[in-house]
Design an enzyme around this catalytic site. Sequence first.
Site, PDB file in Angstrom:
ATOM      1  CD1 TRP A 178      -2.811   1.556   0.518  1.00  0.00           C
ATOM      2  CD2 TRP A 178      -1.533   2.356   2.177  1.00  0.00           C
ATOM      3  NE1 TRP A 178      -3.283   2.807   0.846  1.00  0.00           N
ATOM      4  CE2 TRP A 178      -2.517   3.314   1.866  1.00  0.00           C
ATOM      5  CE3 TRP A 178      -0.614   2.634   3.182  1.00  0.00           C
ATOM      6  CZ2 TRP A 178      -2.613   4.528   2.529  1.00  0.00           C
ATOM      7  CZ3 TRP A 178      -0.704   3.843   3.846  1.00  0.00           C
ATOM      8  CH2 TRP A 178      -1.700   4.779   3.516  1.00  0.00           C
ATOM      9  CG  ASP A 185     -12.915   9.812  -2.807  1.00  0.00           C
ATOM     10  OD1 ASP A 185     -12.953   8.885  -1.983  1.00  0.00           O
ATOM     11  OD2 ASP A 185     -12.243   9.768  -3.860  1.00  0.00           O
ATOM     12  NE  ARG A 219     -10.555   2.802   4.769  1.00  0.00           N
ATOM     13  CZ  ARG A 219     -11.129   3.665   3.947  1.00  0.00           C
ATOM     14  NH1 ARG A 219     -12.030   3.283   3.081  1.00  0.00           N
ATOM     15  NH2 ARG A 219     -10.799   4.934   3.969  1.00  0.00           N
ATOM     16  CD1 TRP A 260     -15.241  -0.726  -7.741  1.00  0.00           C
ATOM     17  CD2 TRP A 260     -17.195  -0.545  -8.799  1.00  0.00           C
ATOM     18  NE1 TRP A 260     -15.956  -1.854  -7.469  1.00  0.00           N
ATOM     19  CE2 TRP A 260     -17.160  -1.772  -8.108  1.00  0.00           C
ATOM     20  CE3 TRP A 260     -18.328  -0.219  -9.542  1.00  0.00           C
ATOM     21  CZ2 TRP A 260     -18.215  -2.684  -8.141  1.00  0.00           C
ATOM     22  CZ3 TRP A 260     -19.375  -1.132  -9.577  1.00  0.00           C
ATOM     23  CH2 TRP A 260     -19.310  -2.351  -8.886  1.00  0.00           C
ATOM     24  CG  ASP A 261     -11.813   2.802  -3.125  1.00  0.00           C
ATOM     25  OD1 ASP A 261     -10.935   1.944  -3.318  1.00  0.00           O
ATOM     26  OD2 ASP A 261     -11.640   3.805  -2.409  1.00  0.00           O
ATOM     27  CG  MET A 262     -12.068  -4.172  -3.489  1.00  0.00           C
ATOM     28  SD  MET A 262     -13.326  -4.761  -2.353  1.00  0.00           S
ATOM     29  CE  MET A 262     -12.943  -6.497  -2.287  1.00  0.00           C
ATOM     30  CG  ASN A 263     -10.828   1.206   0.277  1.00  0.00           C
ATOM     31  OD1 ASN A 263      -9.701   1.452  -0.113  1.00  0.00           O
ATOM     32  ND2 ASN A 263     -11.874   1.972   0.004  1.00  0.00           N
ATOM     33  CB  CYS A 296      -9.892   3.286  -6.982  1.00  0.00           C
ATOM     34  SG  CYS A 296      -9.183   3.721  -5.403  1.00  0.00           S
ATOM     35  CG  ASP A 336      -4.921   5.437  -1.225  1.00  0.00           C
ATOM     36  OD1 ASP A 336      -5.548   5.714  -2.259  1.00  0.00           O
ATOM     37  OD2 ASP A 336      -5.389   4.743  -0.314  1.00  0.00           O
TER      38      ASP A 336
END
Length: 701
Positions: A174, A344, A421, A455-458, A502, A524
């Site tokens: 990361w 965001d 998270r 489009w995020d995926m954390n 993302c 990031d």
Amino acid sequence: MSRIERPQWRLRTKSTLYCLRMLPDSSGLVLDHWGEPTEVPPWPDTEPAPVFALPADVLPLEYASNGQRAVSFSELLVDRGAGNTGAIWTVLPNEVRWTSEATGDLLVVPLRDETGDLRLELTYSTSQKHDVIRRRAALRNDGASPVELRRAFSAAWNLPLGQHVRVDYLAGAWAREFQPRSVELDWGTFSVGSRQGVTGLHFSPVVTVTATPEPDFGPPDGRGYGIALAWSGSWRLQVENAAVGKHARVSCGLDEDTTVITLPPDGTFTSPDSLGLFSPDGPEGVTRGWHDFQRAELTRDTSPAARPVVYNSWYATEFDVRVDHQRQLADIAADIGAEVFVVDDGWFAGRTSDRAGLGDWRTDPEKFPHGLGELAGHVLQKGMRFGLWVEPECVNPNSDLFRRHPDWIYHSADRPAKTIRNQYVLDLGREEVVTWVEDTIRKVLSSVPITYLKWDMNRPISDGGRSGDPRGREWSLQHTRNYYRVLETIRREFPHVTVEACASGGGRIDNAVLERSDIVWTSDNVGPLDRLVIQDGFLHAYPSWVMSSWVSDDPGHRDRRQTSLGYRFAVAMSGVLGIGGDLLAWSDSDRKAAAKMVAIYKDIRTVVLYGESTLHGAPEDGLYCIEFTGPDSDPRTVLFVYDRDHARGKQPRVFPKALRLDIAYRVNDSDEIVTAASPGVAVPFVLAPDADVLVLTPVPH
Ligand code: DGJ
């Protein structure tokens, strides 16, 4: 044996040739040649008798099956539950499909196993527009009992490079994704992959393999092979230089630690595509080959319309999203020249931190008392497009969605579910869940005039699978296919929406994502010195026109040194420019300077977005440069020059590598004229003391 009984297939790409043929006993296919069209004789039919190995262990098999080999690696491991594993195959020559057209070639070779129950199909396709060969494997169970595929890779690539090779790959973590790394491989296996259900922050599914001269592993000798897996779930890619055989072999496919495929009677499985390319020009040629392919085949549109200058308010506000504040930011963003304003994380109900609200995709009434339309209208009125962030694959335990559907997440029946998270991952393999995601996105995109979606995926997926469902062991395959399904739905139903992919930064970037999104968020880490290293690595395998990059206030994760605003712009301008800083805290002079640099970017972006990038050295060097060669429609050359250490003693020069031979160029607006034969170009550092942008415009010669 006659030629008809042992056909050879010659697959042509734009400038290379890939030849394969059937083995004398029809038990599979071997590679004859992969390289320039005029090169080398075929692999010998019979290798010298191997010592303590089977003949199949030393042959350059196109796809090897456990059972056929005993010593070397096999791409396929079939388990019929009979106490042993493996399968022996026979090509079905009468069912081969072979078409060779002016645009490209297609070869489909079916094989049948010794029980008669399993059918394997190996597919190859090429295009005259680029040098990539696309391959995949498909299996069908025609028998009456289920069969397990404990490994079902996509392809093996035999590289005629000898015993000593160098493998260039992209590694990271990361905030430091895409770090270029190399290993030298003599005897043994080098393996990279992901077990986490997404491509991952740690390795990218792509390698470049070149020969290294013995014995000192010097620089590569020229020929380069690029191999990639177009896949965004769990994966594995390995390079093997075995104790038997003479070639390096790259095999790749779904990660076998986390994936077992069940083929019920009539069941089928088709692997993700593996991509391979050859270049006589070593790693640089391989990079150009990837970009050619991505331009010709993956990107739906490289125009600025699909990749506008973004303002994203995340770093300015994080979760403290308030309509008035966002309006103020939008006013300045518009003045500076942003073309889309993106809100965001933090806009939806209950999302005051990363501990709550994820899953509840309705506008937060406290943050937007008059709805999201109020801000969207303001943004549109300012002449920008409106964009929004979503993370539809995950859910906070503290959310209405989770309270309603606690069973929708990946978890193992007898283990506590784990948050990362503060969130769980939704089991996208379930039809009701993927349908809910599609409907949710439809609603969001129809609620206000949104034309940009991030489009995020954390988090990585843990406890993937479904207790009690044997097909649950295919969770990564199911999840990834349904992620693609939703992206394809968006593209079909909302073609005007730009999609930025993302995953905690660059955690899900690969050729399959590039095919289904418009741009990608590489990291990031927006610190310009760190970012340049990340982007340098990224550009080795992926193109500038998808590389989203923001000028931001964050000084970086490791590069706490200050750089000028010009340097920060020059870093972000070498891809798809965005701005992510707290514009309300910027001085007037910074805002004016920013507006000027956005205007410069808009002037040169046809070169950056449609052109080809050539890297000069590495960002860690004193002076580093990215050269963009414009397309025929805009034949300018743009050089981004970075002097991170301010180390130049006198005015340094850069040496363009890709100027057109028959053209003279004017440097910026000066009187200086250069050609490919000139001894470089002096860098005046006009933009900033530590960075410059040189525009070389063709002039009559
Ligand atoms: C991770 C992304 O990479 C960031 O850009 C931002 O969108 C945050 N997630 C929001 O939670």
